[in-house]
Design a protein around this motif. Structure first.
Motif, mmCIF file in Angstrom:
data_model
loop_
_atom_site.group_PDB
_atom_site.id
_atom_site.type_symbol
_atom_site.label_atom_id
_atom_site.label_comp_id
_atom_site.label_asym_id
_atom_site.label_seq_id
_atom_site.Cartn_x
_atom_site.Cartn_y
_atom_site.Cartn_z
ATOM 1 N N UNK A 25 -17.844 -19.136 -35.657
ATOM 2 C CA UNK A 25 -16.877 -18.669 -36.523
ATOM 3 C C UNK A 25 -15.666 -18.034 -35.569
ATOM 4 N N UNK A 26 -14.541 -18.059 -35.773
ATOM 5 C CA UNK A 26 -13.371 -17.519 -34.968
ATOM 6 C C UNK A 26 -12.216 -17.369 -35.991
ATOM 7 N N UNK A 27 -11.405 -16.241 -35.845
ATOM 8 C CA UNK A 27 -10.555 -15.841 -36.634
ATOM 9 C C UNK A 27 -9.001 -16.611 -36.252
ATOM 10 N N UNK A 28 -9.150 -17.948 -36.392
ATOM 11 C CA UNK A 28 -7.945 -18.769 -36.343
ATOM 12 C C UNK A 28 -7.844 -19.491 -37.733
ATOM 13 N N UNK A 29 -6.654 -19.381 -38.060
ATOM 14 C CA UNK A 29 -6.159 -20.105 -39.052
ATOM 15 C C UNK A 29 -5.739 -21.502 -39.009
ATOM 16 N N UNK A 30 -6.690 -22.449 -39.605
ATOM 17 C CA UNK A 30 -6.310 -23.804 -39.722
ATOM 18 C C UNK A 30 -6.505 -24.413 -40.843
ATOM 19 N N UNK A 31 -5.657 -25.006 -41.623
ATOM 20 C CA UNK A 31 -5.550 -25.212 -42.862
ATOM 21 C C UNK A 31 -5.581 -26.657 -43.248
ATOM 22 N N UNK A 32 -5.737 -27.551 -42.439
ATOM 23 C CA UNK A 32 -5.666 -28.961 -42.730
ATOM 24 C C UNK A 32 -6.151 -29.758 -41.612
ATOM 25 N N UNK A 33 -6.506 -31.035 -41.816
ATOM 26 C CA UNK A 33 -6.653 -32.037 -40.501
ATOM 27 C C UNK A 33 -5.574 -32.052 -39.660
ATOM 28 N N UNK A 34 -5.739 -32.164 -38.497
ATOM 29 C CA UNK A 34 -4.917 -32.492 -37.518
ATOM 30 C C UNK A 34 -5.314 -33.417 -36.361
ATOM 31 N N UNK A 35 -4.351 -34.174 -35.961
ATOM 32 C CA UNK A 35 -4.794 -35.366 -35.211
ATOM 33 C C UNK A 35 -3.546 -35.204 -34.052
#
Length: 368
Positions: free
Chosen positions: A231-241
């Motif tokens: 677990x890490x406090x990073x905001x990723x909201x979608x799939x990223x290629x």
């Protein structure tokens, strides 16, 4: 009308087929060699998409699969497995950019959602991303794509089936099949089952199940390596290629990382699968470069799944003409397709032909 159907496999396809059968009033037995979601379905990037899939029939089936996920998630109370945040993709060089341009043009021609974003627009969507890792423009965005937490989806679908009287036999593999007007199945435990139909949802082991019925299913399975962070406090909201790392959220603050290149770092020796740790660290380093907040993340686990891929890359779905009591539900992109295609296969197993939808994906194409 078919009464009793045995479903072999309790991954995304097996769970979806079982739910479709049970909702139609069939008596269902699900046979699983291990634990539900314990195979490929528990080790998949589970990206819901129809991004560049060919031919058109495969594209359309995938779009219908995406729509089925939307409907299921909207109808199921407390559903938390489906995430439609979109997908971002960009290229590292001119050759890759030309391929991406061709893909975007192709899906737009089919009426599929896609548009180009600038660096500033992507940073607005993904505020924790490193702008230095982005090109100034021509970043493709596919807004209707997303990802699924497959174990939670399988749990919901199996619960749906079990609540309607289905039976689950786990840790018990099918080792013999007699397929005629009725189906007789022998399991490793010594149990024998008699059914009116059987559905092969065995994923990477589908060829072995087909062989038990006297059928040859050509497969070209591959290994897929997935890296799960702490677990890490990073905001990723979608799939990223991105060019050097593919990633998405995975719940509980974790991220899931992958590249096509790392798949080749998996080795099977004496039945044990290992992944080169240097390759794992390279993917994690690429993730940290793109999302600097990942600097505090550690690798919580590395999983290797065997992707079930029929020889021509297309799904194998529905009844077998010469063995009408034997049905297939096997494909790559199983997460995208399973809810929709699994329901089609369930309908056909109960005597409701689905020729218009399933004709391009019949087993018989391998006999031509």
């Amino acid at each position: 009308m078919v009464g009793h159907v045995v479903v072999i496999g309790a991954g995304v396809y097996g769970a979806a087929v079982a739910a479709g059968l049970a909702k139609r009033g069939a008596r269902v037995t699900v046979v699983e060699a291990g634990a539900p979601a314990g195979g490929t379905s528990g080790a998949t990037f589970s990206w819901t998409n129809s991004c560049g899939k060919q031919p058109r029939s495969y594209h359309d089936l995938s779009v219908a699969g995406m729509a089925a996920h939307q409907r299921l998630a909207a109808a199921a109370p407390h559903s938390d497995w489906y995430h439609e945040g979109g997908n971002l993709e960009w290229a590292a060089d001119e050759v890759g950019l030309e391929r991406l341009r061709a893909k975007v043009a192709g899906v737009l021609e089919y009426g599929y959602g896609a548009r180009w974003l600038t660096k500033a627009e992507v940073v607005a969507l993904e505020p924790d991303i490193n702008p230095a890792g982005l090109p100034t423009g021509e970043i493709a965005y596919f807004p209707h794509e997303g990802w699924v937490e497959p174990t939670r989806l399988i749990g919901h679908l199996l619960a749906t089936a079990l609540s309607r009287g289905a039976r689950l036999l786990r840790d018990d593999a099918a080792i013999d099949l007699d397929v005629d007007t009725t189906v007789k199945i022998r399991l490793t435990s010594g149990k024998s089952l008699t059914a009116d139909a059987v559905v092969n949802c065995a994923g990477p082991h589908a060829a072995r199940i087909a062989e038990l019925a006297g059928l040859t299913l050509p497969m070209r399975n591959t290994l897929g390596v997935l890296i799960y962070t702490s677990p890490v406090a990073v905001s990723v909201s979608r799939v990223v290629h991105a060019p050097h790392v593919h990633l998405r959220p995975d719940g509980g603050g974790r991220l899931l990382l992958h590249t096509h290149e790392i798949d080749s770092a998996a080795r099977v020796t004496a039945g044990k699968t290992e992944v080169d740790p240097t390759a794992v660290e390279g993917v994690v380093a690429a993730g940290r470069a793109l999302y600097p907040g990942l600097r505090d993340a550690t690798v919580e686990s590395v999983r290797v799944g065997e992707r079930p891929i029929p020889a021509d890359g297309l799904p194998v779905l529905g009844r077998v003409t010469t063995l009408p009591t034997f049905h297939f539900a096997v494909s790559h992109s199983g997460t995208t397709l399973s809810v929709h295609a699994g329901d089609l296969v369930a309908a056909e197993a109960l005597g409701d032909p689905q020729d218009e939808a399933l004709a391009p994906f019949r087993y018989e194409r391998f006999l031509a």
